[in-house]
Design a protein around this motif. Structure first.
Motif, PDB file in Angstrom:
ATOM      1  N   TYR A  99     -15.734  -8.624   2.123  1.00 30.44           N
ATOM      2  CA  TYR A  99     -16.199  -7.254   1.982  1.00 30.44           C
ATOM      3  C   TYR A  99     -15.667  -6.631   0.695  1.00 30.44           C
ATOM      4  CZ  TYR A  99     -18.174  -2.921   3.412  1.00 30.44           C
ATOM      5  OH  TYR A  99     -18.948  -1.798   3.447  1.00 30.44           O
ATOM      6  N   LEU A 122      -5.269   3.148  10.961  1.00 32.85           N
ATOM      7  CA  LEU A 122      -6.242   2.220  10.396  1.00 32.85           C
ATOM      8  C   LEU A 122      -5.611   0.843  10.233  1.00 32.85           C
ATOM      9  CD1 LEU A 122      -7.756   4.357   7.496  1.00 32.85           C
ATOM     10  CD2 LEU A 122      -8.650   4.077   9.802  1.00 32.85           C
ATOM     11  N   THR A 123      -6.447  -0.188  10.261  1.00 37.61           N
ATOM     12  CA  THR A 123      -5.950  -1.520   9.941  1.00 37.61           C
ATOM     13  C   THR A 123      -5.624  -1.568   8.444  1.00 37.61           C
ATOM     14  OG1 THR A 123      -8.146  -2.313   9.391  1.00 37.61           O
ATOM     15  CG2 THR A 123      -7.439  -2.595  11.674  1.00 37.61           C
ATOM     16  N   GLU A 153     -12.800  -0.122  15.965  1.00 34.87           N
ATOM     17  CA  GLU A 153     -11.365  -0.167  15.670  1.00 34.87           C
ATOM     18  C   GLU A 153     -10.740   1.213  15.561  1.00 34.87           C
ATOM     19  OE1 GLU A 153     -10.145  -2.710  12.430  1.00 34.87           O
ATOM     20  OE2 GLU A 153     -11.494  -4.234  13.228  1.00 34.87           O
ATOM     21  N   THR A 154     -11.434   2.103  14.853  1.00 33.66           N
ATOM     22  CA  THR A 154     -10.845   3.421  14.693  1.00 33.66           C
ATOM     23  C   THR A 154     -10.793   4.169  16.010  1.00 33.66           C
ATOM     24  OG1 THR A 154     -12.947   3.859  13.675  1.00 33.66           O
ATOM     25  CG2 THR A 154     -10.994   4.188  12.314  1.00 33.66           C
ATOM     26  N   MET A 202     -14.237  -6.052  10.571  1.00 28.26           N
ATOM     27  CA  MET A 202     -14.100  -4.602  10.635  1.00 28.26           C
ATOM     28  C   MET A 202     -15.254  -3.992  11.406  1.00 28.26           C
ATOM     29  SD  MET A 202     -12.727  -3.246   7.048  1.00 28.26           S
ATOM     30  CE  MET A 202     -13.029  -4.633   5.997  1.00 28.26           C
ATOM     31  N   THR A 203     -14.943  -3.356  12.453  1.00 32.19           N
ATOM     32  CA  THR A 203     -15.996  -2.765  13.267  1.00 32.19           C
ATOM     33  C   THR A 203     -15.699  -1.305  13.502  1.00 32.19           C
ATOM     34  OG1 THR A 203     -14.779  -3.435  15.210  1.00 32.19           O
ATOM     35  CG2 THR A 203     -16.526  -4.893  14.494  1.00 32.19           C
ATOM     36  N   VAL A 204     -16.707  -0.623  13.945  1.00 31.16           N
ATOM     37  CA  VAL A 204     -16.566   0.813  14.158  1.00 31.16           C
ATOM     38  C   VAL A 204     -15.567   1.094  15.270  1.00 31.16           C
ATOM     39  CG1 VAL A 204     -17.843   2.948  14.492  1.00 31.16           C
ATOM     40  CG2 VAL A 204     -18.986   0.949  13.544  1.00 31.16           C
ATOM     41  N   LEU A 244       0.843  -1.181   0.000  1.00 30.84           N
ATOM     42  CA  LEU A 244       0.000   0.000   0.000  1.00 30.84           C
ATOM     43  C   LEU A 244       0.879   1.231   0.000  1.00 30.84           C
ATOM     44  CD1 LEU A 244      -2.763  -1.054   2.483  1.00 30.84           C
ATOM     45  CD2 LEU A 244      -2.920  -0.808   0.012  1.00 30.84           C
ATOM     46  N   ARG A 283      -8.602  -1.609   6.205  1.00 31.40           N
ATOM     47  CA  ARG A 283      -9.252  -0.313   6.026  1.00 31.40           C
ATOM     48  C   ARG A 283      -8.421   0.610   5.154  1.00 31.40           C
ATOM     49  NH1 ARG A 283     -12.759   1.810  10.005  1.00 31.40           N
ATOM     50  NH2 ARG A 283     -14.206   0.173  10.561  1.00 31.40           N
ATOM     51  N   MET A 302       0.716   4.571   0.884  1.00 33.50           N
ATOM     52  CA  MET A 302      -0.021   5.625   1.547  1.00 33.50           C
ATOM     53  C   MET A 302       0.933   6.550   2.285  1.00 33.50           C
ATOM     54  SD  MET A 302      -3.383   3.729   2.687  1.00 33.50           S
ATOM     55  CE  MET A 302      -4.204   5.079   1.908  1.00 33.50           C
ATOM     56  N   GLU A 362     -12.567  -9.467   5.662  1.00 29.42           N
ATOM     57  CA  GLU A 362     -12.258  -8.281   4.866  1.00 29.42           C
ATOM     58  C   GLU A 362     -12.277  -8.600   3.377  1.00 29.42           C
ATOM     59  OE1 GLU A 362      -9.397  -5.708   7.853  1.00 29.42           O
ATOM     60  OE2 GLU A 362      -8.575  -7.458   6.866  1.00 29.42           O
ATOM     61  N   MET A 388      -9.296  -0.073   1.708  1.00 27.11           N
ATOM     62  CA  MET A 388     -10.549   0.572   1.306  1.00 27.11           C
ATOM     63  C   MET A 388     -10.301   2.037   0.966  1.00 27.11           C
ATOM     64  SD  MET A 388     -12.594  -1.876   1.387  1.00 27.11           S
ATOM     65  CE  MET A 388     -12.399  -3.537   1.985  1.00 27.11           C
ATOM     66  N   MET A 399     -18.283   2.215   3.703  1.00 27.92           N
ATOM     67  CA  MET A 399     -17.299   2.335   4.781  1.00 27.92           C
ATOM     68  C   MET A 399     -17.522   3.618   5.568  1.00 27.92           C
ATOM     69  SD  MET A 399     -15.587  -0.433   4.534  1.00 27.92           S
ATOM     70  CE  MET A 399     -14.406  -0.049   5.782  1.00 27.92           C
ATOM     71  N   SER A 409     -17.877   3.957   8.497  1.00 31.32           N
ATOM     72  CA  SER A 409     -17.218   3.930   9.806  1.00 31.32           C
ATOM     73  C   SER A 409     -15.801   4.483   9.748  1.00 31.32           C
ATOM     74  CB  SER A 409     -17.195   2.500  10.339  1.00 31.32           C
ATOM     75  OG  SER A 409     -16.487   1.665   9.446  1.00 31.32           O
ATOM     76  N   ILE A 410     -15.258   4.703   8.550  1.00 29.77           N
ATOM     77  CA  ILE A 410     -13.931   5.327   8.480  1.00 29.77           C
ATOM     78  C   ILE A 410     -14.106   6.842   8.534  1.00 29.77           C
ATOM     79  CG2 ILE A 410     -11.866   5.688   7.074  1.00 29.77           C
ATOM     80  CD1 ILE A 410     -12.223   2.946   5.906  1.00 29.77           C
ATOM     81  N   LYS A 427      -9.651   6.271  -2.948  1.00 28.91           N
ATOM     82  CA  LYS A 427      -8.807   7.245  -3.631  1.00 28.91           C
ATOM     83  C   LYS A 427      -8.883   7.030  -5.143  1.00 28.91           C
ATOM     84  CE  LYS A 427      -3.924   8.550  -3.933  1.00 28.91           C
ATOM     85  NZ  LYS A 427      -2.594   8.295  -3.392  1.00 28.91           N
ATOM     86  N   ALA A 443       4.767   7.554  -2.761  1.00 29.03           N
ATOM     87  CA  ALA A 443       3.310   7.571  -2.873  1.00 29.03           C
ATOM     88  C   ALA A 443       2.838   8.907  -3.434  1.00 29.03           C
ATOM     89  CB  ALA A 443       2.675   7.318  -1.513  1.00 29.03           C
ATOM     90  N   LYS A 493      -8.044   3.103  18.321  1.00 26.21           N
ATOM     91  CA  LYS A 493      -6.677   3.464  17.978  1.00 26.21           C
ATOM     92  C   LYS A 493      -6.484   4.963  17.841  1.00 26.21           C
ATOM     93  CE  LYS A 493      -5.682  -0.880  15.868  1.00 26.21           C
ATOM     94  NZ  LYS A 493      -5.184  -1.623  14.749  1.00 26.21           N
ATOM     95  N   SER A 510       6.279  11.759   4.567  1.00 19.43           N
ATOM     96  CA  SER A 510       5.576  10.557   4.964  1.00 19.43           C
ATOM     97  C   SER A 510       5.828   9.413   3.999  1.00 19.43           C
ATOM     98  CB  SER A 510       4.080  10.867   5.041  1.00 19.43           C
ATOM     99  OG  SER A 510       3.377   9.806   5.598  1.00 19.43           O
ATOM    100  N   ASN A 511       5.770   9.694   2.707  1.00 20.22           N
ATOM    101  CA  ASN A 511       5.998   8.649   1.702  1.00 20.22           C
ATOM    102  C   ASN A 511       6.144   9.307   0.345  1.00 20.22           C
ATOM    103  OD1 ASN A 511       6.027   6.495  -0.021  1.00 20.22           O
ATOM    104  ND2 ASN A 511       4.331   5.411   0.960  1.00 20.22           N
TER     105      ASN A 511
END
Lengths: 498, 339
Positions: free
Chosen positions: A180, A143-144, B5-6, B1-3, A89, A147, A91, A177, A150, A131, A133-134, A155, B221, B9, B217-218
């Motif tokens: 999904y 993020l995992t 998680e964000t 994936m659940t709400v 990825l 995610r 990012m 995932e 996603m 998504m 929830s992001i 993007k 990218a 963290k 950062s990158n």
């Protein structure tokens, strides 16, 4: 189907020393998911990088939406609607979700960035992907990986992509995932987005793709409809039968040979799960598998280069506690990494110095280094291994890849290693030098050294191995005897159900 | 994936802000210690002295913060500041109006910064090497153009340009017959505050700032996202050069006299301030406010130790310790985040 949105014809690409793509064909229809498969190095990524404007082609034509196009950078590809989501990825971890999605096309008011507008736009795109929830204001690093993926897809959608290239998109995803992601792919498909799906995972290809194109050694092998073929047919196309290789038909090791190394229940993260195998005196054991199967991770954990969570290592019958590479070296294990420049050799030092690098303490005269003793020892090994160098004072930087490899081997022989782990020993080495390295490995084995070789090249595995350990997804999926077929290995390498 | 998680963290990767908070508390603590134990430390005059010490380092540090956020470094700060000032003073001597000379100083700084930017961005030199080369070039150039002579900014007594120190350092109001009877208004602080506000806006509200963070950062990218990275990567170095030029002016306002070697070592003080303020040398993380706190930690230490009667050499030792501790804390936070 209607007209193809994309046709790539006679695509040709050369890198120094490699003909990466030779007369390759690829086409794609709107709303289609087209899988692109092939062994490591078959040219899949190169072809896709040409399509995404990262590489320029040396020959051939690309027709997009009925018009011929020439792409010279990623921006041009994005502007006409071609986006790639890279395997690793890409990012900017320190920026937020919205900042990542809109980099290079930020909303502005005069000279000032309008983050609020981008946050709203990002939220809308994420909602489209289901998504919600992001949070667009969340920092991406939090993020995992699933995610983050996603967000990458989101993007790509912000570019109004008509073609989306997904390079191994599921490599880091959990089953849930993946389900999904596939849901999203199907929705995009309904919207008419064409997708190119690169994956090693055959089951996923049969779940999601409409057609499959196979590349091998930079050449176009064929395109088939997914529904009409079976997995083994595609694997056969990938592996091919054209190259005749000298193979070892049966193991040279007697069944009752002494076991010198036993690995039991080795665990180290996701890439090494419950790995157990043994190694006999004089045996060449090859570890085969696809990229990311956990082969290097396994030997690095074994060698103490990476932390292991659990597992027992038994050398010559007695358990050894290996926490650092120094422990492994003391136990007589040496690791010859794929990247000789970074890990194996001090390139700016000469053959003699590199040869005794691992045991200078044996070449001291009082507090002083005994140079003549070092040179004599190095010369002995130059002769023994037939290293081609003008002398032991030659800098290793000036030697060929194969001869550099021999210097590394000399270093470990001098250190009295009994177990040699070669990680991709012939990567980046030409055919002639490859043969020399095969000869060297065979000679080491004949002398009673035990050898583990990690290799991504099946002909190499079949030529060297007394036994073949096949890994997939961090687990051993099978151990095959010498004389097994390429198809058997590939089937196990794709066996992710294990 | 659940709400969850964000949200779970969410507290992570706030390393920059937590270190900034820590640095601010450290600044107050250090100030407090000196206020209790220092000789006449907790006074208005000492406060002004602390400000005096912070102007030139402040400009250097704010400028170089941009470069460090991209993951680069600028070692040429100090000697470029002095060389730019030399250019201005030589021009002034040759009859150029003083105000124009100040403009020349700023422009010379930007020019050196652009040189660094081109070397790093287009010629792909490592920033350390490129800016070290520029550091030497600037040092040599200022020796050549000054003929290795000290040069002077206008003093307060200067009938024409005496306003210089009043405008850029302190405005002095005479309160009595003795020379010591004066009330100093820190005019330099207004310039510094203005610059800080401007830098915060540029870093957080414009594309220059966004790409500065993104490149750090990158970089790959950003390039693959279709951004002209080479162009945008020059700008932080130009900003750093401008900061150096302005720092040259502030240095002149503070010390009046300069000689070619005056700038040597200032770059390290400035980089130390940036690092103390929580900007990561590996790029992608940083803030102007953190840098400013770092600058003041350094100048409080400097003035405070003097008020304790400690020799200046000890101050260097302590600064070194502060840098090491600050970075150690940062690394601890990072490694905890990764596990």
């Amino acid at each position: 189907m209607t007209e193809p949105i994309l046709t790539m014809d006679n695509i040709d690409k050369r890198f120094p020393g490699v003909h990466a793509l030779n007369d390759v064909h690829f086409d794609l229809y709107p709303g289609e998911v087209h899988a692109l498969v092939g062994e490591n190095g078959a040219g899949k990524s190169t072809l896709m990088k040409i399509l995404a404007g990262i590489y320029t082609k040396d020959g051939g034509t690309i027709t997009y939406d009925g018009r011929p196009i020439e792409l010279s950078n990623t921006r041009e590809a994005q502007d006409i609607g071609i986006s790639i989501i890279h395997q690793e990825l890409n990012m900017m971890n320190h920026l937020t979700v919205a900042q990542n999605m809109f980099i290079g096309k930020e909303s502005r008011r005069g000279i000032f960035l309008d983050d609020r507008a981008d946050n709203e736009k990002a939220a809308a795109v994420l909602a489209q992907l289901g998504m919600q929830s992001i949070d667009p204001r969340e920092t991406v690093a939090n993020l995992t990986v699933g995610r983050q993926q996603m967000v990458e897809i989101g993007k790509a959608l912000t570019y109004n992509s008509k073609i989306l290239i997904l390079d191994e998109p599921t490599a880091a995803l959990s089953d849930q995932e993946i389900d999904y992601l596939f849901g999203i792919i199907r929705e995009l498909q309904d919207d008419g987005v064409a997708m190119i799906y690169i994956s090693h995972r055959m089951d996923e290809i049969w779940r999601i793709s409409d057609r499959i194109t196979v590349l091998r050694d930079g050449e176009y092998i064929g395109t088939v409809k997914t529904k009409e073929v079976k997995q083994d047919k595609v694997i056969q196309m990938m592996v091919g039968r054209t190259i005749f290789v000298e193979t070892k038909s049966e193991s040279a090791i007697p069944a009752d040979a002494e076991t010198v190394l036993e690995v039991r229940g080795l665990n180290a993260g996701r890439m090494v799960q419950d790995v157990s195998f043994d190694l006999k005196r004089g045996e060449i054991l090859c570890i085969a598998g696809l990229m990311g199967a956990g082969r290097t991770e396994t030997v690095r954990a074994l060698f103490g280069a990476d932390k292991k969570e659990s597992g027992e290592i038994i050398v010559e019958g007695s358990p050894v506690h290996i926490v650092t590479p120094a422990d492994a070296v003391r136990a007589g294990i040496s690791y010859l990494s794929e990247d000789r420049k970074r890990y194996g050799l001090a390139m700016g030092m000469n053959v003699a110095e590199n040869s005794v690098m691992a045991c200078y303490e044996n070449y001291l005269n009082g507090p002083f280094i005994d140079q003549s003793k070092i040179n004599a020892e190095a010369e002995r090994y130059v002769e023994k291994l037939e290293t081609r160098t003008p002398g032991v004072n030659q800098l290793v930087r000036n030697l060929s890849g194969g001869n550099q490899q021999k210097v590394v081997v000399a270093k470990w022989l001098i250190r009295n290693s009994n177990i040699f782990i070669f990680d991709e020993p012939t990567r980046g080495i030409d055919v002639g030098a490859k043969n020399e390295i095969y000869k060297l490995i065979h000679e080491l084995a004949a002398e009673g050294k035990s050898i583990i070789v990690i290799s991504s090249e099946l002909p190499e595995v079949l030529r060297l191995a007394d036994r073949i350990v096949v890994m997939a997804e961090g687990r051993i999926t099978g151990i095959l005897p010498a004389g097994s077929s390429q198809e058997m290995i590939m089937n196990l390498a794709h066996d992710i159900s294990a | 994936m659940t709400v969850t998680e964000t949200t779970k963290k969410k507290s992570q990767l706030k390393g920059s802000s937590s270190q900034r908070l820590f640095a601010f508390i450290a600044l107050l603590a250090i100030y407090g210690v000196f206020a209790v134990f220092g000789n006449r430390f907790f006074t208005y005059n000492t406060f002004i002295n602390i400000l005096d010490q912070s102007y030139y380092i402040g400009f250097l540090a704010v400028g170089v913060t941009f470069v460090i956020i991209t993951g680069g470094i600028d070692l040429s700060l100090g000697t470029v500041a002095m060389c730019s000032a030399m250019f201005g003073l030589i021009a002034f001597k040759a009859g150029v109006p003083f105000v124009l000379s100040l403009l020349i100083i700023a422009l010379a700084g930007i020019t050196f910064g652009l040189l660094n930017g081109v070397l790093v961005s287009y010629l792909k030199l490592p920033a350390f090497i490129a800016t070290m080369g520029t550091m030497m070039i600037a040092l040599g150039t200022s020796a050549i153009i000054s003929n290795v002579q000290t040069q002077h900014f206008p003093s307060r007594a200067d009938p024409v340009n005496g306003w210089f120190k009043s405008v850029f350092q302190n405005f002095e109001v005479i309160t009595g017959p003795n020379p010591a009877d004066k009330f100093r208004v820190p005019s330099g602080a207004f310039w510094l505050i203005g610059t800080i506000i401007l830098a915060i806006i540029v870093l957080n509200k414009t594309r220059v700032g966004r790409y500065t963070f993104a490149i750090g950062s990158n970089e790959e990218a950003v390039r693959l996202s279709g951004v002209e990275v080479r162009k945008w990567k020059i700008i932080p170095y130009a900003i750093s050069g401008l900061g150096s030029g302005l720092a040259g002016i502030m240095y002149g306002a503070t010390f009046t006299t300069i000689y070619p070697q005056s700038g040597q070592g200032l770059e390290l003080d400035a980089i130390a301030a940036v690092v103390i303020g929580g900007t990561s040398l590996s790029g992608g993380v940083g803030s102007i406010l953190g840098t400013v706190i770092g600058v003041f930690i350094m100048s409080v230490l400097q003035v405070g130790l003097l008020s304790l009667g400690v020799q200046p050499h000890y101050q260097k030792v302590l600064t070194g310790v502060v840098v090491i501790v600050a970075v150690f804390i940062d690394i601890q936070q990072h490694s905890r985040r990764e596990t």
